[in-house]
Design a protein around this motif. Structure first.
Motif, PDB file in Angstrom:
ATOM      1  N   TRP A  94       0.993  -0.848  -0.156  1.00 14.06           N
ATOM      2  CA  TRP A  94       0.011   0.144  -0.152  1.00 14.06           C
ATOM      3  C   TRP A  94       0.665   0.944   0.067  1.00 14.06           C
ATOM      4  N   LEU A  95       0.043   2.278  -0.066  1.00 21.81           N
ATOM      5  CA  LEU A  95       1.142   3.649   0.139  1.00 21.81           C
ATOM      6  C   LEU A  95       0.837   4.271   2.006  1.00 21.81           C
ATOM      7  N   CYS A  96       1.684   4.625   1.955  1.00 22.66           N
ATOM      8  CA  CYS A  96       2.431   5.529   3.464  1.00 22.66           C
ATOM      9  C   CYS A  96       1.738   7.253   3.051  1.00 22.66           C
ATOM     10  N   GLY A  97       0.961   7.603   2.583  1.00 18.99           N
ATOM     11  CA  GLY A  97       0.101   8.678   2.542  1.00 18.99           C
ATOM     12  C   GLY A  97       0.512  10.444   3.024  1.00 18.99           C
ATOM     13  N   THR A  98      -0.580  11.021   2.646  1.00 14.96           N
ATOM     14  CA  THR A  98       0.468  12.241   3.228  1.00 14.96           C
ATOM     15  C   THR A  98      -0.367  12.072   4.295  1.00 14.96           C
ATOM     16  N   GLY A  99       0.449  13.527   5.552  1.00 11.41           N
ATOM     17  CA  GLY A  99       0.520  13.283   6.633  1.00 11.41           C
ATOM     18  C   GLY A  99       0.543  12.164   7.462  1.00 11.41           C
ATOM     19  N   CYS A 100       1.509  11.369   7.360  1.00 13.08           N
ATOM     20  CA  CYS A 100       2.195  10.078   7.851  1.00 13.08           C
ATOM     21  C   CYS A 100       3.737   9.575   7.795  1.00 13.08           C
ATOM     22  N   LEU A 101       3.499   8.721   8.367  1.00 13.70           N
ATOM     23  CA  LEU A 101       5.553   9.170   8.440  1.00 13.70           C
ATOM     24  C   LEU A 101       5.977   6.985   8.596  1.00 13.70           C
ATOM     25  N   LYS A 102       7.061   6.895   7.777  1.00 17.80           N
ATOM     26  CA  LYS A 102       6.494   5.466   7.615  1.00 17.80           C
ATOM     27  C   LYS A 102       8.390   4.950   8.564  1.00 17.80           C
ATOM     28  N   VAL A 103       7.890   3.893   9.330  1.00 22.37           N
ATOM     29  CA  VAL A 103       9.250   3.678  10.317  1.00 22.37           C
ATOM     30  C   VAL A 103       9.864   2.688   9.960  1.00 22.37           C
ATOM     31  N   THR A 104      10.544   2.440   9.506  1.00 24.19           N
ATOM     32  CA  THR A 104      11.101   0.531   8.978  1.00 24.19           C
ATOM     33  C   THR A 104      12.370  -0.095   9.578  1.00 24.19           C
ATOM     34  N   ILE A 105      12.210  -0.812  10.425  1.00 23.40           N
ATOM     35  CA  ILE A 105      12.958  -1.352  11.071  1.00 23.40           C
ATOM     36  C   ILE A 105      14.421  -2.191  10.625  1.00 23.40           C
ATOM     37  N   ASP A 106      15.066  -2.566  11.695  1.00 23.03           N
ATOM     38  CA  ASP A 106      16.397  -3.118  11.150  1.00 23.03           C
ATOM     39  C   ASP A 106      16.415  -3.986  11.716  1.00 23.03           C
ATOM     40  N   GLU A 107      15.827  -5.778  10.618  1.00 21.11           N
ATOM     41  CA  GLU A 107      15.227  -6.381  11.779  1.00 21.11           C
ATOM     42  C   GLU A 107      17.074  -7.569  12.701  1.00 21.11           C
ATOM     43  N   ALA A 108      17.690  -6.785  12.013  1.00 23.71           N
ATOM     44  CA  ALA A 108      18.835  -7.386  12.842  1.00 23.71           C
ATOM     45  C   ALA A 108      19.397  -6.670  13.893  1.00 23.71           C
ATOM     46  N   ARG A 109      18.899  -5.439  14.161  1.00 23.15           N
ATOM     47  CA  ARG A 109      18.813  -4.794  15.293  1.00 23.15           C
ATOM     48  C   ARG A 109      17.986  -5.499  16.343  1.00 23.15           C
ATOM     49  N   ALA A 110      16.227  -5.500  16.172  1.00 25.64           N
ATOM     50  CA  ALA A 110      15.356  -5.392  16.929  1.00 25.64           C
ATOM     51  C   ALA A 110      13.701  -5.943  16.192  1.00 25.64           C
ATOM     52  N   ASN A 111      13.643  -6.691  16.464  1.00 25.39           N
ATOM     53  CA  ASN A 111      12.212  -7.375  15.999  1.00 25.39           C
ATOM     54  C   ASN A 111      11.181  -6.288  15.852  1.00 25.39           C
ATOM     55  N   SER A 112      11.156  -6.258  14.750  1.00 22.09           N
ATOM     56  CA  SER A 112       9.344  -4.916  14.419  1.00 22.09           C
ATOM     57  C   SER A 112       8.382  -4.669  15.242  1.00 22.09           C
ATOM     58  N   LYS A 113       7.863  -6.174  15.443  1.00 21.55           N
ATOM     59  CA  LYS A 113       6.384  -6.145  16.347  1.00 21.55           C
ATOM     60  C   LYS A 113       6.927  -5.827  17.595  1.00 21.55           C
ATOM     61  N   TYR A 114       8.012  -6.953  18.213  1.00 22.36           N
ATOM     62  CA  TYR A 114       8.290  -6.182  19.189  1.00 22.36           C
ATOM     63  C   TYR A 114       8.575  -4.273  19.570  1.00 22.36           C
ATOM     64  N   VAL A 115       9.129  -3.786  19.268  1.00 22.50           N
ATOM     65  CA  VAL A 115       9.290  -2.443  18.155  1.00 22.50           C
ATOM     66  C   VAL A 115       7.878  -1.342  19.176  1.00 22.50           C
ATOM     67  N   TYR A 116       6.857  -2.400  17.968  1.00 22.15           N
ATOM     68  CA  TYR A 116       5.397  -1.712  18.372  1.00 22.15           C
ATOM     69  C   TYR A 116       4.855  -1.812  19.164  1.00 22.15           C
ATOM     70  N   TYR A 117       4.721  -3.379  19.643  1.00 25.80           N
ATOM     71  CA  TYR A 117       3.978  -3.386  21.053  1.00 25.80           C
ATOM     72  C   TYR A 117       4.980  -2.149  22.143  1.00 25.80           C
ATOM     73  N   HIS A 118       6.020  -2.325  22.307  1.00 24.34           N
ATOM     74  CA  HIS A 118       7.431  -1.184  23.253  1.00 24.34           C
ATOM     75  C   HIS A 118       6.092   0.669  22.955  1.00 24.34           C
ATOM     76  N   LEU A 119       6.041   1.017  21.768  1.00 20.29           N
ATOM     77  CA  LEU A 119       5.711   2.457  21.085  1.00 20.29           C
ATOM     78  C   LEU A 119       4.347   2.342  21.759  1.00 20.29           C
ATOM     79  N   GLN A 120       3.696   1.280  22.286  1.00 20.06           N
ATOM     80  CA  GLN A 120       2.083   1.859  22.931  1.00 20.06           C
ATOM     81  C   GLN A 120       2.616   2.001  24.439  1.00 20.06           C
ATOM     82  N   GLN A 121       3.861   1.755  25.182  1.00 24.93           N
ATOM     83  CA  GLN A 121       3.479   1.815  26.212  1.00 24.93           C
ATOM     84  C   GLN A 121       4.180   3.727  26.736  1.00 24.93           C
ATOM     85  N   PRO A 122       4.108   3.648  27.784  1.00 25.71           N
ATOM     86  CA  PRO A 122       4.047   5.085  28.182  1.00 25.71           C
ATOM     87  C   PRO A 122       5.475   5.517  28.183  1.00 25.71           C
ATOM     88  N   TYR A 123       6.031   4.879  28.513  1.00 24.19           N
ATOM     89  CA  TYR A 123       8.432   4.611  28.436  1.00 24.19           C
ATOM     90  C   TYR A 123       8.654   5.836  26.907  1.00 24.19           C
TER      91      TYR A 123
END
Length: 383
Positions: A94-123
């Motif tokens: 799909w396309l990342c549209g106007t008004g949004c930002l796209k973050v691509t995780i380097d899977e060698a450094r972190a699990n992208s799904k884990y980062v996504y879960y982490h980003l939901q936390q207050p920290y």
């Protein structure tokens, strides 16, 4: 659990904004084609296809760098800046549209799904809130996102946590699909009866001026008492759903109304008409309603959903709805016999919908309780 303190920028291979308005105009959108993810499409930490815009393949080829891949994380640049969505296999290419930002995780450094879960936390969310506080119009950019703080355990631990949490997400998603099918069944039944007039007994029904005898159009305010929602800031956490224009925001220990009610956004996303039942709270950017005649709420809900409420917007900077505008909208009101028959014909569908929605709430609450415990190491996970 040993963790490494780092930042989103340190584990991302790329953080970029969507195309500028000069690259993608409103006239480029069409009814068919590749979906374009906008801020309003980020709902409940995932992508909603309900109102998503689309573009032709010609524009997709031109905007290749903005295509999404599984594992990307999409943020809005304005609005509710702390929310984000994870790109699944369904939203790949799909396309990342106007008004949004796209973050691509380097899977060698972190699990992208884990980062996504982490980003939901207050920290993590507090980093964004603090960086944008005081702004007249809070605006997220690549620099702010790059500095968002993360606490990451080993890759093996990340993978295990993702396995646990994904099981809840998969069950929730299966139920969401079942809910969508049931909602479509209910909508088709409504259209069959009250749009195409192919209701039981229609062959022998007398019609007057294009309507079955005894049926008439009436103002929204003739059949529903429209009331303002109230601020929820002083409501403590509890069991009763608290609705905003985007849906359920959280659960509180108090309720504003008990019964079936059509909820109508007063500010923000005007097209998100909601049918609520039972005990609930409705915030001050929403109207809730009390039926003035029996068995009318579901019919009013389906008809209001068919309107493009954005057309009636009375606001300037922020889309707004008023009781005066609602009083000008006319809805079809069948006689009580057919209101009762319709209620009986779809009651099983709505009972199943209620069950599945409550089940999803329970699953979400279980997952949300697990999430911070797994992230903090309070619950130990072995790789």
């Amino acid at each position: 659990m040993k963790v490494q303190e780092t930042t989103l920028g340190a584990v991302a291979s790329n953080i970029q904004t969507g195309p500028f308005g000069s690259q993608l105009h409103s006239s480029d959108y069409s009814d068919e084609g590749t979906p374009v993810i906008m801020p309003q499409d980020i709902v409940d930490w995932k992508i909603s296809e309900q109102k998503i815009a689309r573009v032709s393949e010609e524009h997709v080829q031109r905007l290749q760098r903005h295509k999404t891949n599984e594992g990307d994380i999409i943020y809005p640049r304005r609005g509710d800046l702390a929310k984000c969505a994870y790109i699944t296999d369904n939203e790949t290419d799909w396309l990342c549209g106007t008004g949004c930002l796209k973050v691509t995780i380097d899977e060698a450094r972190a699990n992208s799904k884990y980062v996504y879960y982490h980003l939901q936390q207050p920290y993590s969310t507090s980093c964004i809130e603090l960086a944008t506080v005081g702004s007249t119009m809070p605006n997220l950019n690549t620099s702010i996102l790059s500095k968002v703080k993360l606490r990451l355990p080993s890759i093996d631990i990340q993978n295990k946590v993702v396995d646990i949490l994904s099981q809840y997400d998969e069950l929730i998603e299966v139920n969401r699909r079942r809910i969508a099918i049931l909602e479509e069944m209910a909508m088709r039944t409504y259209r069959e009866w009250f749009v195409f007039f192919r209701f039981p007994g229609h062959e022998t029904t007398e019609f007057v001026d294009g309507l079955p005898k005894g049926w008439k159009y009436r103002s929204v305010t003739d059949i529903l008492q429209i009331l303002y929602g109230k601020d929820h800031k002083l409501v403590y956490d509890g069991l009763f759903p608290i609705y905003g224009s985007g849906g359920i925001m959280r659960y509180g220990n108090e309720y504003l109304y008990e019964g079936e009610s059509v909820l109508i956004p007063r500010k923000g996303t005007l097209n998100n008409i909601i049918l609520a039942d039972g005990k609930f709270w409705c915030i001050d950017t929403m109207f809730y309603s009390i039926p003035k005649i029996p068995k009318i709420c579901k019919l009013a809900f389906f008809q209001l959903k068919a309107f493009d409420m954005e057309v009636f917007n009375s606001g300037t900077a922020l889309p707004s709805m008023t009781i005066k505008i609602l009083s000008c909208l006319k809805l079809l009101v069948p006689d009580e016999k057919y209101r009762t028959l319709f209620e009986q014909s779809i009651s099983a569908i709505f009972n199943e919908l209620t069950y599945l929605k409550k089940l999803n709430v329970t699953l979400q609450q279980m997952r949300d309780r697990l999430l911070p415990q797994l992230m903090s190491g309070q619950l130990e996970v072995t790789p």
